[in-house]
Motif scaffolding. Structure first.
Motif, PDB file in Angstrom:
ATOM      1  N   SER A 223     -39.842  -4.945  57.571  1.00 45.12           N
ATOM      2  CA  SER A 223     -38.443  -4.539  57.705  1.00 45.12           C
ATOM      3  C   SER A 223     -37.805  -5.306  58.859  1.00 45.12           C
ATOM      4  CB  SER A 223     -38.341  -3.042  57.994  1.00 45.12           C
ATOM      5  OG  SER A 223     -38.791  -2.331  56.868  1.00 45.12           O
ATOM      6  N   THR A 224     -36.694  -5.965  58.560  1.00 42.35           N
ATOM      7  CA  THR A 224     -36.057  -6.810  59.574  1.00 42.35           C
ATOM      8  C   THR A 224     -35.269  -5.973  60.573  1.00 42.35           C
ATOM      9  OG1 THR A 224     -35.803  -8.465  57.835  1.00 42.35           O
ATOM     10  CG2 THR A 224     -34.577  -8.835  59.874  1.00 42.35           C
ATOM     11  N   ASN A 227     -33.432   1.212  60.426  1.00 42.19           N
ATOM     12  CA  ASN A 227     -32.442   1.984  59.679  1.00 42.19           C
ATOM     13  C   ASN A 227     -31.518   2.684  60.658  1.00 42.19           C
ATOM     14  OD1 ASN A 227     -33.390   1.448  57.024  1.00 42.19           O
ATOM     15  ND2 ASN A 227     -35.060   2.900  57.362  1.00 42.19           N
ATOM     16  N   SER A 232     -29.658   3.582  55.282  1.00 43.66           N
ATOM     17  CA  SER A 232     -30.748   2.638  55.016  1.00 43.66           C
ATOM     18  C   SER A 232     -30.221   1.235  55.278  1.00 43.66           C
ATOM     19  CB  SER A 232     -31.170   2.689  53.548  1.00 43.66           C
ATOM     20  OG  SER A 232     -31.701   3.933  53.245  1.00 43.66           O
ATOM     21  N   ALA A 233     -30.961   0.466  56.074  1.00 42.53           N
ATOM     22  CA  ALA A 233     -30.533  -0.909  56.358  1.00 42.53           C
ATOM     23  C   ALA A 233     -30.386  -1.686  55.049  1.00 42.53           C
ATOM     24  CB  ALA A 233     -31.534  -1.583  57.289  1.00 42.53           C
ATOM     25  N   TRP A 234     -31.344  -1.505  54.112  1.00 47.70           N
ATOM     26  CA  TRP A 234     -31.289  -2.316  52.875  1.00 47.70           C
ATOM     27  C   TRP A 234     -30.029  -2.028  52.077  1.00 47.70           C
ATOM     28  CZ3 TRP A 234     -30.757  -0.735  47.899  1.00 47.70           C
ATOM     29  CH2 TRP A 234     -31.120   0.566  47.555  1.00 47.70           C
ATOM     30  N   ILE A 237     -27.166  -3.835  53.667  1.00 48.39           N
ATOM     31  CA  ILE A 237     -27.297  -5.288  53.450  1.00 48.39           C
ATOM     32  C   ILE A 237     -26.906  -5.633  52.013  1.00 48.39           C
ATOM     33  CG2 ILE A 237     -28.971  -7.183  53.363  1.00 48.39           C
ATOM     34  CD1 ILE A 237     -30.531  -5.632  55.616  1.00 48.39           C
ATOM     35  N   CYS A 257     -33.992  -5.972  50.199  1.00 44.56           N
ATOM     36  CA  CYS A 257     -33.135  -6.853  50.998  1.00 44.56           C
ATOM     37  C   CYS A 257     -33.147  -6.562  52.499  1.00 44.56           C
ATOM     38  CB  CYS A 257     -31.734  -6.988  50.421  1.00 44.56           C
ATOM     39  SG  CYS A 257     -30.916  -5.470  50.109  1.00 44.56           S
ATOM     40  N   ASN A 258     -34.048  -5.674  52.975  1.00 47.97           N
ATOM     41  CA  ASN A 258     -34.259  -5.621  54.427  1.00 47.97           C
ATOM     42  C   ASN A 258     -35.456  -6.503  54.828  1.00 47.97           C
ATOM     43  OD1 ASN A 258     -33.677  -4.894  57.066  1.00 47.97           O
ATOM     44  ND2 ASN A 258     -34.904  -3.022  56.994  1.00 47.97           N
ATOM     45  N   ARG A 279     -26.374  -9.587  59.874  1.00 44.13           N
ATOM     46  CA  ARG A 279     -25.791  -8.597  60.809  1.00 44.13           C
ATOM     47  C   ARG A 279     -24.268  -8.708  60.819  1.00 44.13           C
ATOM     48  NH1 ARG A 279     -27.196  -8.925  66.494  1.00 44.13           N
ATOM     49  NH2 ARG A 279     -26.451  -6.777  66.579  1.00 44.13           N
ATOM     50  N   LEU A 290     -26.400  -3.527  62.896  1.00 38.09           N
ATOM     51  CA  LEU A 290     -27.849  -3.442  62.659  1.00 38.09           C
ATOM     52  C   LEU A 290     -28.619  -3.960  63.876  1.00 38.09           C
ATOM     53  CD1 LEU A 290     -28.167  -4.704  58.951  1.00 38.09           C
ATOM     54  CD2 LEU A 290     -28.230  -2.343  59.787  1.00 38.09           C
TER      55      LEU A 290
END
Ligand code: FAD
Length: 306
Positions: A223-224, A227, A232-234, A237, A257-258, A279, A290
């Motif tokens: 995970s880049t 969260n 959710s970061a993904w 994104i 996509c994270n 970001r 993020l």
């Protein structure tokens, strides 16, 4: 070791264990990118590490198997500590399990399963080491390292060795309060007695879910971004249109996509620029800022923009 030498190289040559000057770190990271470490040190045991930490005059950075690490192209000034065989033991006593910091998370999960200790299944699919799990409070499927950790032994920058209880490690989401230059050497976990077959079934189900959702066979760093609370970061994104976005040999995974992927020819700068582009786009699309979960370390290549 002499305490009057000032040039770090001859000092390091006397350390117990394997010492390599100007060692390329790319082979030691999942992304397979990045420059060299001024000194790469693999100590024999905790005493040797403590002595080296006392003697080494420059910065220190511990690494595990680099599954959450982006080493920049200009490499790392100082001593990179990578624990090896001397830190790979596992022992079970009652419902506790003690593991050296170099033990892969998957091995720890499997040893707990064989001993009939539940609760560590989540570690089966995390591709790091016990040291990295403690440092990052690694977790998934609703369980994190802090939920199962009793104590960890740590060598601090001044060479002092201390065993700290869970409460002293300042755990938060994918975070511990350990200084960046402190090296975890061992950790003790508590399991919950259960039938080994039932534990094995749960681990298999977790692995299946992971294979379906994540690009686990790619050159990636997991995970880049963290969260954001309640998000959710993904998802952010994806909503910002970044799925599949590519810069040089670096790409936002189509599958999850994270995750960022090195297609083989990416530089660390490609990957970092791609992450920063994501970001910016997420900020523009949703207002969310993020934060990197991947640890970025070292210097940009000479001549590159910082
Ligand atoms: C395909 C894939 C899937 C992943 N899935 C997950 C997941 O589900 N959940 C999750 O939490 N993470 C996940 N990750 C990220 C990563 O596996 C974890 O963060 C792991 O804990 C990192 O361990 P490592 O040993 O590789 O540490 P590294 O990546 O080498 O280092 C990470 C950080 O830990 C520090 N560190 C490493 N070893 C030590 C030590 N002995 N003492 C002190 N500090 C140390 C480093 O200085 C650095 O700051 C995934 C990664 C990949 C590639």
């Amino acid at each position: 070791m002499s305490s009057v030498q000032t040039d770090p190289a001859p000092r390091a040559a006397a350390f117990d264990g394997r010492v390599t000057a100007d060692a390329s770190l790319a082979p030691y990271t999942w992304f397979r990118v990045g420059g060299a470490a001024e000194m790469l040190y693999s100590p024999m045991d905790t005493d040797a590490l403590a002595e080296a930490m006392r003697a080494w005059p420059g910065p220190v950075l511990p690494v595990g198997v680099g599954s959450n690490l982006l080493v920049r192209d200009g490499g790392i000034d100082g001593m990179v500590v990578r624990l090896g065989r001397g830190f790979a033991g596992i022992s079970v006593e009652g419902d506790t399990i003690r593991a050296g910091a170099a033990v892969p998370d998957a091995k720890l999960a499997q040893a707990a399963q064989r001993a009939g200790l539940a609760g560590l299944e989540f570690l089966r699919g995390i591709p790091g080491t016990v040291g990295g799990a403690v440092r990052m409070n690694a977790g998934c499927h609703g369980t994190e390292t802090a939920d199962r950790l009793i104590e960890a032994t740590v060598v601090f920058r001044d060479g002092s060795v201390r065993t700290l209880p869970n409460a002293a490690l300042g755990f938060g989401y994918r975070h511990s309060a350990l200084p960046d230059d402190a090296v975890v050497t061992e950790a003790v976990f508590r399991g919950t007695p259960d039938a080994p077959g039932a534990i094995a079934d749960r681990m298999a189900a977790l692995m299946q879910a992971r294979e379906a959702a994540q690009p686990v066979r790619e050159k990636t760093g997991g995970s880049t971004f963290r969260n954001p609370p309640g998000e959710s970061a993904w998802r952010l994104i994806d909503a910002a249109g970044c799925r599949g976005l590519r810069i040089g040999g670096a790409q936002v995974s189509e599958k999850h996509c994270n995750f960022l992927i090195n297609h083989g020819e990416a530089s660390a700068a490609d990957l970092e620029t791609l992450g920063e582009t994501v970001r910016e786009r997420v900020r523009a699309a949703s207002g969310h800022d993020l934060h990197w979960e991947i640890r970025r370390v070292g210097r940009p290549a000479r001549g590159a923009a910082a």
